[in-house]
Design an enzyme around this catalytic site. Structure first.
Site, PDB file in Angstrom:
ATOM      1  N   ASN A   9       0.867  -1.181   0.000  1.00 11.99           N
ATOM      2  CA  ASN A   9       0.000   0.000   0.000  1.00 11.99           C
ATOM      3  C   ASN A   9       0.904   1.232   0.000  1.00 11.99           C
ATOM      4  OD1 ASN A   9      -1.799   2.045   0.521  1.00 11.99           O
ATOM      5  ND2 ASN A   9      -2.346   1.365   2.593  1.00 11.99           N
ATOM      6  N   LYS A  11       0.104   4.253  -0.205  1.00 14.22           N
ATOM      7  CA  LYS A  11      -0.554   5.417   0.412  1.00 14.22           C
ATOM      8  C   LYS A  11      -0.346   6.652  -0.479  1.00 14.22           C
ATOM      9  CE  LYS A  11       0.079   3.216   4.829  1.00 14.22           C
ATOM     10  NZ  LYS A  11       0.162   3.333   6.260  1.00 14.22           N
ATOM     11  N   HIS A  94      -9.237   0.549   5.043  1.00 13.91           N
ATOM     12  CA  HIS A  94      -7.946   0.735   5.714  1.00 13.91           C
ATOM     13  C   HIS A  94      -8.163   1.593   6.963  1.00 13.91           C
ATOM     14  CE1 HIS A  94      -3.864   2.103   6.528  1.00 13.91           C
ATOM     15  NE2 HIS A  94      -3.475   1.013   5.887  1.00 13.91           N
ATOM     16  N   GLU A  96      -6.648   3.997   8.128  1.00 13.03           N
ATOM     17  CA  GLU A  96      -6.541   5.458   7.929  1.00 13.03           C
ATOM     18  C   GLU A  96      -7.840   6.016   7.358  1.00 13.03           C
ATOM     19  OE1 GLU A  96      -2.869   5.290   5.738  1.00 13.03           O
ATOM     20  OE2 GLU A  96      -1.840   4.668   7.568  1.00 13.03           O
ATOM     21  N   GLU A 166      -4.934  -5.700  10.509  1.00 15.36           N
ATOM     22  CA  GLU A 166      -3.921  -4.683  10.753  1.00 15.36           C
ATOM     23  C   GLU A 166      -4.202  -3.997  12.087  1.00 15.36           C
ATOM     24  OE1 GLU A 166      -2.033  -3.266   6.889  1.00 15.36           O
ATOM     25  OE2 GLU A 166      -3.850  -2.109   7.106  1.00 15.36           O
ATOM     26  N   GLY A 172       2.615   1.862  10.737  1.00 14.31           N
ATOM     27  CA  GLY A 172       3.499   3.018  10.583  1.00 14.31           C
ATOM     28  C   GLY A 172       4.184   3.446  11.863  1.00 14.31           C
ATOM     29  N   SER A 212       3.777  -2.563  10.220  1.00 18.26           N
ATOM     30  CA  SER A 212       5.244  -2.506  10.330  1.00 18.26           C
ATOM     31  C   SER A 212       5.924  -3.810   9.931  1.00 18.26           C
ATOM     32  CB  SER A 212       5.648  -2.073  11.745  1.00 18.26           C
ATOM     33  OG  SER A 212       5.148  -0.786  12.027  1.00 18.26           O
TER      34      SER A 212
HETATM   35  C1  PEP Z   1      -0.516  -0.204   6.167  1.00 20.59           C
HETATM   36  O1  PEP Z   1      -0.664   0.978   6.017  1.00 20.59           O
HETATM   37  O2  PEP Z   1      -1.367  -0.986   5.716  1.00 20.59           O
HETATM   38  C2  PEP Z   1       0.651  -0.660   6.888  1.00 20.59           C
HETATM   39  C3  PEP Z   1       0.648  -1.880   7.330  1.00 20.59           C
HETATM   40  O3  PEP Z   1       1.669   0.243   7.056  1.00 20.59           O
HETATM   41  P1  PEP Z   1       3.124  -0.051   7.698  1.00 20.59           P
HETATM   42  O4  PEP Z   1       3.646  -1.293   7.049  1.00 20.59           O
HETATM   43  O5  PEP Z   1       3.939   1.151   7.361  1.00 20.59           O
HETATM   44  O6  PEP Z   1       2.925  -0.214   9.167  1.00 20.59           O
END
Ligand code: PEP
Length: 249
Positions: A9, A11, A94, A96, A166, A172, A212
Site C-alpha cells: 500500500n 498510500k 484501511h 486510515e 492490521e 506506521g 510494520s
Molecule cells: C498499512 O498501512 O497498511 C501498513 C501496514 O503500514 P506499515 O507497514 O507502514 O505499518
C-alpha cells in the site's frame, strides 16, 4: 495449501516518475516470486503501473473506491474507473480511512460489495486500536468488524476476498504485533469465517497481516499457520525491502 499474497500500500506516496522507477526496479527483482504480488499506488499512477506490470507477476490494486457509480462526488473515484484503468484489487476499510474519513463497517461492506459486483477483488481491512487492545476487547472488536464488513458476501466471494488484519497501533509506528498476538487474531478470524460460512470456506480464506512488516520480521510472521501474506506500508516504497518481504514468503 493457501498461496501467500504480499500487497504493498503506497498510500499518498510516489509521483508518476517515481512509480515507473519503483515498478521497473521490482520487475527486475521479481522474476519468479513464490508469493502473489500486488502493488497499490495512488490513483494518478494506476494506469502507468498497470501498463508497466503487464506480462509480469505484479498485479495492481487501488487504495479505496467510492460506493457511487458516477456523478457529483468531487474527489471520488468509481469502481468503473478503477476497472477501466486495469486494476484487479481494491483495498477497502484501511484504518486510515476509518480514522480520518470516519468510514464504518457498514460503508466498508458496501464498498466490498461494489468491488465484487465489478469483478474485482477487495482487500478488506480490520484491526483494533491500542486503547481497545489495552482494554482487553480485541476479540470483541475484531468479531464485530468481521461480521460487519462481510455481511451479505457469498461463500464464493469470501473465498476470493483478502482479509487484512492490521492492528492500528502497529501501522506506521515501527511496533509489530508479536507473532503470537498476530496468529491469535488470525485464528480468531478464520474461526469466525468457519462459523459464518463453513470450515471449507475458512480454509480457503486468505488473511494477511499488516503493521510494520519489514524484511527482518516478515519470515517469522509469514511462517504462522494462519498468516497468509502481508499488507505492507512503509517497507513497500523501496524495491529492495518489498522484494525481501516477498522472498520471505
Ligand atoms: C498499512 O498501512 O497498511 C501498513 C501496514 O503500514 P506499515 O507497514 O507502514 O505499518
Amino acid at each position: 495449501m493457501r498461496k501467500k499474497i504480499i500487497a504493498g500500500n503506497w498510500k499518498m506516496n510516489k509521483t508518476v516518475a517515481d512509480t515507473s522507477d519503483l515498478i521497473n526496479a521490482l520487475k527486475a527483482k521479481l522474476t519468479e516470486p513464490k508469493a502473489g504480488v500486488i502493488v497499490c499506488p495512488p490513483y494518478t499512477s494506476l494506469a502507468l503501473a498497470v501498463e508497466l506490470a503487464k506480462g509480469t507477476p505484479i498485479k495492481v490494486g487501488a487504495q479505496d473506491v467510492s460506493v457511487n457509480d458516477d456523478g457529483a462526488f468531487t474527489g471520488e473515484i468509481s469502481i468503473g474507473m478503477l476497472k477501466a484503468a486495469g486494476c484487479e484489487y481494491v483495498i477497502v476499510g484501511h484504518s486510515e480511512r476509518r480514522q480520518y474519513y470516519k468510514e464504518t463497517d457498514e460503508l466498508i461492506n458496501r464498498k466490498a460489495q461494489k468491488v465484487f459486483a465489478s469483478g474485482l477483488i477487495p482487500i478488506i481491512c480490520v484491526g483494533e486500536t491500542l486503547a481497545e487492545r489495552e482494554s482487553g476487547i480485541t476479540s470483541q472488536i475484531i468479531t464485530g468488524q468481521i461480521k460487519g464488513v462481510l455481511a451479505g458476501l457469498t461463500p464464493g466471494q469470501m473465498e476470493t476476498a483478502i482479509i487484512a488484519y492490521e492492528p492500528v497501533w502497529a501501522i506506521g509506528t515501527g511496533k509489530t504485533a508479536t507473532t503470537q498476538q498476530a496468529e491469535e487474531v488470525h485464528l480468531l478470524i478464520r474461526t469466525l469465517i468457519a462459523e459464518l460460512y463453513s470450515p471449507e470456506t475458512a480454509e480457503k480464506a486468505v488473511i494477511q497481516y499488516g503493521g510494520s512488516v519489514k524484511p527482518d520480521n516478515a519470515k517469522e510472521l509469514l511462517a504462522q499457520p494462519n498468516i497468509d501474506g502481508a499488507l505492507v506500508g512503509g517497507a513497500c516504497l523501496n524495491a529492495d525491502s518489498f522484494a525481501a518481504i516477498i522472498d520471505a514468503a
